[in-house]
Design an enzyme around this catalytic site. Structure first.
Site, PDB file in Angstrom:
ATOM      1  N   ASP A  13      -8.761 -15.470  17.315  1.00  7.75           N
ATOM      2  CA  ASP A  13      -7.414 -15.359  17.859  1.00  7.75           C
ATOM      3  C   ASP A  13      -6.457 -16.136  16.936  1.00  7.75           C
ATOM      4  O   ASP A  13      -6.899 -16.987  16.153  1.00  7.75           O
ATOM      5  CB  ASP A  13      -7.426 -15.968  19.270  1.00  7.75           C
ATOM      6  N   ASP A  44      -2.593 -17.166  17.932  1.00 10.10           N
ATOM      7  CA  ASP A  44      -1.711 -18.114  18.638  1.00 10.10           C
ATOM      8  C   ASP A  44      -2.524 -19.086  19.482  1.00 10.10           C
ATOM      9  O   ASP A  44      -3.276 -18.682  20.371  1.00 10.10           O
ATOM     10  CB  ASP A  44      -0.718 -17.345  19.519  1.00 10.10           C
TER      11      ASP A  44
HETATM   12  C1  XBP Z   1      -0.441 -14.970  22.356  1.00  6.69           C
HETATM   13  C2  XBP Z   1       0.673 -14.195  22.878  1.00  6.69           C
HETATM   14  C3  XBP Z   1       1.780 -13.771  22.027  1.00  6.69           C
HETATM   15  C4  XBP Z   1       2.775 -14.780  21.563  1.00  6.69           C
HETATM   16  C5  XBP Z   1       4.046 -14.094  21.159  1.00  6.69           C
HETATM   17  O1  XBP Z   1      -1.640 -14.484  22.946  1.00  6.69           O
HETATM   18  O2  XBP Z   1       0.673 -13.805  24.000  1.00  6.69           O
HETATM   19  O3  XBP Z   1       2.505 -12.862  22.799  1.00  6.69           O
HETATM   20  O4  XBP Z   1       3.043 -15.693  22.613  1.00  6.69           O
HETATM   21  O5  XBP Z   1       3.797 -13.051  20.315  1.00  6.69           O
HETATM   22  P1  XBP Z   1      -3.059 -14.580  22.225  1.00  6.69           P
HETATM   23  P2  XBP Z   1       4.757 -11.770  20.229  1.00  6.69           P
HETATM   24  O6  XBP Z   1      -3.115 -15.883  21.517  1.00  6.69           O
HETATM   25  O7  XBP Z   1      -4.028 -14.520  23.345  1.00  6.69           O
HETATM   26  O8  XBP Z   1      -3.230 -13.413  21.301  1.00  6.69           O
HETATM   27  O9  XBP Z   1       6.113 -12.157  20.707  1.00  6.69           O
HETATM   28  O10 XBP Z   1       4.728 -11.403  18.782  1.00  6.69           O
HETATM   29  O11 XBP Z   1       4.155 -10.688  21.078  1.00  6.69           O
HETATM   30 MG    MG Z   2      -4.286 -17.521  21.850  1.00  5.47          MG
END
Ligand code: XBP
Ligand code: MG
Length: 233
Positions: free
Chosen positions: A9, A11
């Site tokens: 992953d 973020d």
């Molecule tokens: C992370 C997210 C993303 C970011 C924002 O989830 O939900 O939406 O917060 O990204 P994970 P965007 O780590 O589970 O993948 O605004 O580009 O969608």
């Molecule tokens: Mg994440």
């Protein structure tokens, strides 16, 4: 136990990116004159909805002012704002991430990304933290808008495995959130969770391992019994 690929992953797992996302959302809301501001507490709740466009839609509700096209335009502007924030270069990888990926390369494992965020945001993070394009770091990159359903659906992990041409038993996923954990498990992967600033109170009971970060000594024990892909090919 064969191990041929790590699927990470982005973020919260590679880096603590959510404060940069939150700042980008709030700056864009201000430019659009919406009168919205997401506090840390509000954002913690909103993170239960994965994906920025989906999060805006959930926040404004059925009676909200923005249609789908406007949400897409606002989100594209938010993505540019996020890249601008990361271009300042003051975001670091979480402990152990760089060594994990470098070690995987030495052992002949492939390395992939399965993320909810967009491809430009993966690029921005790789430029910021590695000074490298994403393609030079990862064999496969699957971003949220490439699939029908975002996490906790298994789609991003299913597509990553399909591009790697590997069954789930040959991979190990790394996540920081409950939604991500459920997504990877639904794809049949083993999962290591490193809770992040916004997910530290979530329930990770389905995880195979939970560590405070990827520098934890216990992670070496998880990876050690895994046979080297080169010796099993
Ligand atoms: C992370 C997210 C993303 C970011 C924002 O989830 O939900 O939406 O917060 O990204 P994970 P965007 O780590 O589970 O993948 O605004 O580009 O969608
Ligand atoms: Mg994440």
């Amino acid at each position: 136990m064969p191990l041929r690929a790590l699927i990470l992953d982005v973020d919260g797992t590679l880096a603590e990116t959510e404060e940069a996302h939150r700042a980008a959302f709030n700056a864009t809301f201000a430019r659009w004159g919406l009168g919205w501001h997401w506090s840390r507490d509000t954002y913690r709740e909103l993170l239960r909805t994965t994906g920025g466009k989906e999060r805006i839609r959930a926040f404004q509700g059925a009676e909200g002012p923005l249609g789908d096209a406007e949400i897409a335009a606002l989100h594209a502007e938010k993505t540019r704002a996020y890249a601008g924030i990361l271009a300042r270069g003051d975001l670091s990888l979480r402990p152990g991430v760089a060594d994990l990926i470098a070690g995987a390369r030495r052992r002949g494992w492939r390395v992939a990304v399965a993320t909810t965020t967009t491809r430009p945001n993966v690029e921005a993070l790789c430029r910021c933290c590695w000074d490298s394009p994403a393609d030079a770091l990862f064999d496969v990159i699957v971003a949220g808008d490439e699939v029908a359903a975002k996490k906790p659906a298994p789609d991003v992990y299913d597509l990553a495995l399909s591009r790697l041409a590997l069954p789930p038993g040959d991979g190990l996923a790394f996540e920081d959130s409950r939604n991500g954990l459920l997504s990877a498990r639904a794809a049949g992967l083993r999962v290591v969770v490193t809770p992040s600033a916004y997910t530290d109170a979530e329930d990770f009971r389905e995880a195979d391992h939970v560590f405070p970060d990827l520098a934890a000594a216990g992670l070496r024990d998880v990876l050690r019994p895994c046979r080297n892909a080169r010796s099993t090919a």
